[in-house]
Design a protein around this motif. Structure first.
Motif, PDB file in Angstrom:
ATOM      1  N   GLY A 169      -6.329  48.411  25.129  1.00  0.00           N
ATOM      2  CA  GLY A 169      -6.632  49.379  26.176  1.00  0.00           C
ATOM      3  C   GLY A 169      -8.032  49.953  26.072  1.00  0.00           C
ATOM      4  N   LEU A 170      -8.898  49.354  25.249  1.00  0.00           N
ATOM      5  CA  LEU A 170     -10.275  49.829  25.179  1.00  0.00           C
ATOM      6  C   LEU A 170     -11.009  49.472  26.468  1.00  0.00           C
ATOM      7  CD1 LEU A 170      -9.493  49.894  22.095  1.00  0.00           C
ATOM      8  CD2 LEU A 170     -11.886  49.448  21.619  1.00  0.00           C
ATOM      9  N   SER A 171     -11.927  50.351  26.884  1.00  0.00           N
ATOM     10  CA  SER A 171     -12.722  50.083  28.084  1.00  0.00           C
ATOM     11  C   SER A 171     -13.787  49.041  27.745  1.00  0.00           C
ATOM     12  CB  SER A 171     -13.399  51.364  28.552  1.00  0.00           C
ATOM     13  OG  SER A 171     -14.338  51.780  27.584  1.00  0.00           O
ATOM     14  N   PHE A 172     -14.445  48.518  28.782  1.00  0.00           N
ATOM     15  CA  PHE A 172     -15.469  47.496  28.559  1.00  0.00           C
ATOM     16  C   PHE A 172     -16.544  48.005  27.593  1.00  0.00           C
ATOM     17  CE2 PHE A 172     -19.668  45.834  29.776  1.00  0.00           C
ATOM     18  CZ  PHE A 172     -19.484  44.530  29.374  1.00  0.00           C
ATOM     19  N   GLY A 173     -16.990  49.236  27.814  1.00  0.00           N
ATOM     20  CA  GLY A 173     -18.019  49.809  26.944  1.00  0.00           C
ATOM     21  C   GLY A 173     -17.545  49.931  25.506  1.00  0.00           C
ATOM     22  N   GLN A 174     -16.295  50.353  25.336  1.00  0.00           N
ATOM     23  CA  GLN A 174     -15.746  50.499  23.983  1.00  0.00           C
ATOM     24  C   GLN A 174     -15.587  49.140  23.303  1.00  0.00           C
ATOM     25  OE1 GLN A 174     -12.194  52.713  25.053  1.00  0.00           O
ATOM     26  NE2 GLN A 174     -12.965  54.566  24.075  1.00  0.00           N
ATOM     27  N   VAL A 175     -15.142  48.153  24.075  1.00  0.00           N
ATOM     28  CA  VAL A 175     -14.993  46.807  23.512  1.00  0.00           C
ATOM     29  C   VAL A 175     -16.337  46.349  22.956  1.00  0.00           C
ATOM     30  CG1 VAL A 175     -14.517  44.377  24.029  1.00  0.00           C
ATOM     31  CG2 VAL A 175     -13.083  46.164  25.029  1.00  0.00           C
ATOM     32  N   LEU A 176     -17.394  46.607  23.752  1.00  0.00           N
ATOM     33  CA  LEU A 176     -18.725  46.168  23.362  1.00  0.00           C
ATOM     34  C   LEU A 176     -19.223  46.952  22.138  1.00  0.00           C
ATOM     35  CD1 LEU A 176     -20.195  43.949  24.813  1.00  0.00           C
ATOM     36  CD2 LEU A 176     -21.500  45.652  26.065  1.00  0.00           C
ATOM     37  N   LEU A 177     -19.122  48.282  22.198  1.00  0.00           N
ATOM     38  CA  LEU A 177     -19.714  49.112  21.150  1.00  0.00           C
ATOM     39  C   LEU A 177     -18.896  49.112  19.860  1.00  0.00           C
ATOM     40  CD1 LEU A 177     -20.961  52.191  23.204  1.00  0.00           C
ATOM     41  CD2 LEU A 177     -22.334  50.408  22.113  1.00  0.00           C
ATOM     42  N   GLU A 178     -17.563  49.062  19.985  1.00  0.00           N
ATOM     43  CA  GLU A 178     -16.727  49.184  18.789  1.00  0.00           C
ATOM     44  C   GLU A 178     -16.459  47.846  18.120  1.00  0.00           C
ATOM     45  OE1 GLU A 178     -15.534  51.888  17.353  1.00  0.00           O
ATOM     46  OE2 GLU A 178     -16.381  53.270  18.827  1.00  0.00           O
ATOM     47  N   VAL A 179     -16.352  46.804  18.914  1.00  0.00           N
ATOM     48  CA  VAL A 179     -15.865  45.538  18.371  1.00  0.00           C
ATOM     49  C   VAL A 179     -16.893  44.406  18.451  1.00  0.00           C
ATOM     50  CG1 VAL A 179     -14.098  43.734  18.621  1.00  0.00           C
ATOM     51  CG2 VAL A 179     -13.470  46.150  18.828  1.00  0.00           C
ATOM     52  N   VAL A 180     -17.475  44.198  19.625  1.00  0.00           N
ATOM     53  CA  VAL A 180     -18.289  42.984  19.800  1.00  0.00           C
ATOM     54  C   VAL A 180     -19.709  43.143  19.236  1.00  0.00           C
ATOM     55  CG1 VAL A 180     -19.247  41.376  21.477  1.00  0.00           C
ATOM     56  CG2 VAL A 180     -16.922  42.222  21.759  1.00  0.00           C
ATOM     57  N   LEU A 181     -20.421  44.217  19.640  1.00  0.00           N
ATOM     58  CA  LEU A 181     -21.814  44.340  19.190  1.00  0.00           C
ATOM     59  C   LEU A 181     -21.958  44.462  17.669  1.00  0.00           C
ATOM     60  CD1 LEU A 181     -23.679  46.414  21.937  1.00  0.00           C
ATOM     61  CD2 LEU A 181     -23.854  43.980  21.413  1.00  0.00           C
ATOM     62  N   PRO A 182     -21.091  45.260  16.991  1.00  0.00           N
ATOM     63  CA  PRO A 182     -21.258  45.327  15.533  1.00  0.00           C
ATOM     64  C   PRO A 182     -21.156  43.950  14.872  1.00  0.00           C
ATOM     65  CG  PRO A 182     -19.745  47.028  16.278  1.00  0.00           C
ATOM     66  CD  PRO A 182     -20.028  46.160  17.469  1.00  0.00           C
ATOM     67  N   SER A 184     -26.852  36.038  23.284  1.00  0.00           N
ATOM     68  CA  SER A 184     -26.499  34.955  22.361  1.00  0.00           C
ATOM     69  C   SER A 184     -25.743  35.510  21.160  1.00  0.00           C
ATOM     70  CB  SER A 184     -27.735  34.166  21.940  1.00  0.00           C
ATOM     71  OG  SER A 184     -28.689  35.014  21.371  1.00  0.00           O
ATOM     72  N   GLY A 185     -26.062  36.748  20.746  1.00  0.00           N
ATOM     73  CA  GLY A 185     -25.309  37.370  19.660  1.00  0.00           C
ATOM     74  C   GLY A 185     -23.856  37.573  20.053  1.00  0.00           C
ATOM     75  N   VAL A 186     -23.641  38.067  21.257  1.00  0.00           N
ATOM     76  CA  VAL A 186     -22.287  38.296  21.756  1.00  0.00           C
ATOM     77  C   VAL A 186     -21.506  36.979  21.789  1.00  0.00           C
ATOM     78  CG1 VAL A 186     -20.969  38.899  23.838  1.00  0.00           C
ATOM     79  CG2 VAL A 186     -22.796  40.391  23.036  1.00  0.00           C
ATOM     80  N   ASN A 187     -22.206  35.899  22.143  1.00  0.00           N
ATOM     81  CA  ASN A 187     -21.533  34.599  22.214  1.00  0.00           C
ATOM     82  C   ASN A 187     -21.081  34.079  20.854  1.00  0.00           C
ATOM     83  OD1 ASN A 187     -21.692  34.443  24.967  1.00  0.00           O
ATOM     84  ND2 ASN A 187     -23.574  33.248  24.998  1.00  0.00           N
ATOM     85  N   THR A 188     -21.635  34.621  19.768  1.00  0.00           N
ATOM     86  CA  THR A 188     -21.198  34.156  18.443  1.00  0.00           C
ATOM     87  C   THR A 188     -19.891  34.824  18.000  1.00  0.00           C
ATOM     88  OG1 THR A 188     -22.382  35.866  17.206  1.00  0.00           O
ATOM     89  CG2 THR A 188     -23.592  33.828  17.676  1.00  0.00           C
ATOM     90  N   VAL A 189     -19.474  35.879  18.712  1.00  0.00           N
ATOM     91  CA  VAL A 189     -18.247  36.583  18.319  1.00  0.00           C
ATOM     92  C   VAL A 189     -17.048  35.888  18.971  1.00  0.00           C
ATOM     93  CG1 VAL A 189     -17.048  38.804  18.341  1.00  0.00           C
ATOM     94  CG2 VAL A 189     -19.529  38.731  18.125  1.00  0.00           C
ATOM     95  N   ALA A 190     -16.042  35.592  18.174  1.00  0.00           N
ATOM     96  CA  ALA A 190     -14.874  34.874  18.686  1.00  0.00           C
ATOM     97  C   ALA A 190     -14.280  35.621  19.879  1.00  0.00           C
ATOM     98  CB  ALA A 190     -13.826  34.731  17.586  1.00  0.00           C
ATOM     99  N   PRO A 191     -13.935  34.896  20.960  1.00  0.00           N
ATOM    100  CA  PRO A 191     -13.402  35.558  22.158  1.00  0.00           C
ATOM    101  C   PRO A 191     -12.136  36.369  21.854  1.00  0.00           C
ATOM    102  CG  PRO A 191     -13.708  33.189  22.537  1.00  0.00           C
ATOM    103  CD  PRO A 191     -14.020  33.437  21.103  1.00  0.00           C
ATOM    104  N   GLY A 192     -11.383  35.955  20.853  1.00  0.00           N
ATOM    105  CA  GLY A 192     -10.156  36.670  20.497  1.00  0.00           C
ATOM    106  C   GLY A 192     -10.410  38.108  20.083  1.00  0.00           C
ATOM    107  N   GLN A 193     -11.607  38.389  19.545  1.00  0.00           N
ATOM    108  CA  GLN A 193     -11.923  39.756  19.123  1.00  0.00           C
ATOM    109  C   GLN A 193     -11.958  40.685  20.334  1.00  0.00           C
ATOM    110  OE1 GLN A 193     -12.852  40.974  15.801  1.00  0.00           O
ATOM    111  NE2 GLN A 193     -11.744  39.134  15.246  1.00  0.00           N
ATOM    112  N   ALA A 194     -12.633  40.242  21.395  1.00  0.00           N
ATOM    113  CA  ALA A 194     -12.709  41.066  22.604  1.00  0.00           C
ATOM    114  C   ALA A 194     -11.340  41.144  23.276  1.00  0.00           C
ATOM    115  CB  ALA A 194     -13.744  40.502  23.570  1.00  0.00           C
ATOM    116  N   GLU A 195     -10.602  40.039  23.249  1.00  0.00           N
ATOM    117  CA  GLU A 195      -9.264  40.041  23.864  1.00  0.00           C
ATOM    118  C   GLU A 195      -8.357  41.050  23.181  1.00  0.00           C
ATOM    119  OE1 GLU A 195      -7.464  36.202  23.944  1.00  0.00           O
ATOM    120  OE2 GLU A 195      -8.429  35.673  25.840  1.00  0.00           O
ATOM    121  N   ALA A 196      -8.390  41.049  21.857  1.00  0.00           N
ATOM    122  CA  ALA A 196      -7.532  41.986  21.127  1.00  0.00           C
ATOM    123  C   ALA A 196      -7.932  43.423  21.451  1.00  0.00           C
ATOM    124  CB  ALA A 196      -7.631  41.725  19.625  1.00  0.00           C
TER     125      ALA A 196
END
Lengths: 218, 247
Positions: free
Chosen positions: A126-139, A109-121
């Protein structure tokens, strides 16, 4: 009043041992369920269908199983499969496995509060799935996760008392011993309630600090 | 049109449920070419742009970038995306990172550059788009135009072979459109390969090498801007231009 105080001071070592084990269980299962829960949460938002399926199935099975049953599986059923834990380890594993299902949903549910554009950017860079999660979405998700996360952790701290039913001497086991000493149950229970209040207060304070620290301008 | 093809779309089809958003689209973009995609809302322009780095997977047909077909999800796709910069309508700067950190993230995490070197280049890029003085601020503290210029710097930091712009000025207040278009125009002059989805006809006229007109998921016509604006061939394009140019 002296009688009330004596209940504690006369049995200092029992209270110490009981709450000591409660804290130990809480810390071990706390770290365990955070790691497992975040991993499961990552599964649930991953691009790989098999991982998503696994995450969802885990949550649906474990979250819907009563905690006492999870304990019973580990304490009574696991040895039949030649997996032998001592009671304390079994309790820590049961709490970890059970609470992780709830953490997983908090993460999702926390991940769902982050605008989808953040993960898209992030993916577009070229960030990997893990990097997208750790660097951008989870914080960014963390801010929304803190209050429910703390509720789950507080619930888990109190759930440690179930271990008393499975031969672990923690806070929940104190009343049974005290009954044998003939101490008044009402006072005993009051002291245990106070003990949990003392343990939970730092968690509430931590929540406030985290919420203030993670405030992000959008 | 004799240059080397960088982006090639062949027979591309995509559906959103029953909606056929891309219909047999063929498009070739050469190295160093600036292609502006225009057309009415819902014509599939943005989907086309997003398909090129597979933010939207396509249902059939093929897309080739620099000689390689777009890979499926995974490391090879991430590598391809790192070579294609993308600028979004809503900027999508990382809200929890400073301007400088936004620009450094790709080079440090994807290219594994040393932070000191990445920082130096990031500052040079911010200088170039005129935001260097704001490097330590967070995105929310900047105006839309400034944020979009940072987004361009962030894309450039990866030293991409091509840049995709998905309506980069549509979310901006009118007075900020110019500052973003200026940066884009200077990139076009330097020979950056660009695919630009936009409603800015002025930009299409002076910066595009080719205008592509889309309607209802089809690529209806394409021509150099002077020719297209003076002499549109299809009825759809004539109709579209008459609606936007009479005001």
């Amino acid at each position: 009043m002296t009688e009330f105080l004596n209940v504690l001071t006369d049995h200092w070592s029992l209270f110490g041992q009981g709450f000591g084990n409660t804290v130990k269980l809480f810390l071990i299962a706390g770290v365990g369920c955070l790691v497992l829960g975040v991993l499961l949460g990552a599964f649930r938002v991953s691009p790989i269908p098999a991982l998503r399926w696994f995450g969802a199935t885990y949550v649906n099975i474990v979250r819907n199983t009563p905690l006492t049953l999870v304990f019973a599986f580990l304490v009574f059923a696991a040895p039949k499969l030649d997996v032998n834990f001592d009671y304390f380890t079994a309790a820590a594993v049961a709490l970890t496995v059970y609470t992780a299902a709830f953490i997983c949903e908090v993460v999702r549910s926390g991940v769902n509060t982050v605008a989808p554009g953040q993960a898209e950017a992030a993916r577009a860079l070229g960030l990997s799935f893990g990097q997208v999660l750790l660097e951008v979405v989870l914080p960014q998700a963390l801010r929304a996760m803190v209050p429910p996360l703390m509720s789950v952790m507080i619930a888990m701290l109190k759930n440690t008392t179930v271990a008393a039913g499975f031969s672990v001497v923690e806070a929940g086991a104190i009343p049974a011993y005290m009954a044998e000493f003939g101490e008044p149950q009402f006072y005993v229970l009051l002291w245990i309630a106070i003990g949990f209040l003392v343990l939970i207060t730092p968690l509430v304070l931590l929540q406030r600090v985290l919420e203030r620290k993670l405030a992000v301008a959008r | 049109m004799t240059g080397e093809a960088l982006i090639v779309l062949e027979n591309v089809n995509k559906w959103f449920g029953p909606l056929h958003v891309l219909q047999d689209v063929d498009l070739t973009v050469e190295r160093g070419e600036v292609v502006v995609v225009i057309g009415p809302s819902g014509s599939g322009k943005s989907t086309l742009c997003r398909a090129i780095n597979r933010l939207e997977p396509i249902d059939s047909g093929s897309i080739t970038f620099d000689g390689t077909p777009l890979p499926a999800e995974g490391r090879p796709l991430a590598r391809l995306r790192s070579e294609v910069g993308m600028v979004f309508q809503s900027f999508n700067l990382f809200a929890h990172k400073t301007i400088l950190q936004n620009v450094m993230l790709g080079p440090v995490k994807v290219r594994k550059e040393k932070p000191a070197a990445a920082r130096e280049r990031a500052m040079a890029l911010l200088e170039r788009v005129g935001i260097a003085s704001q490097a330590d601020k967070f995105p929310a503290q900047l105006s839309g135009g400034q944020q979009q210029r940072v987004a361009i710097a962030r894309a450039l930091a990866m030293q991409p072979k091509a840049l995709l712009f998905d309506e980069p000025t549509s979310a901006l207040d009118p007075e900020m459109v110019g500052e973003v278009l200026d940066v884009m125009t200077s990139l076009a002059k330097e020979g950056m390969t660009m695919v630009v989805v936009t409603h800015e006809m002025g930009f299409a006229r002076h910066a595009a090498k080719r205008v592509v007109f889309m309607a209802d998921g089809q690529l209806v016509e394409q021509a150099p801007p002077a020719e297209f604006f003076a002499n549109p061939k299809s009825d759809r394009a004539k109709d579209f231009l008459s609606k936007i140019l009479t005001h």
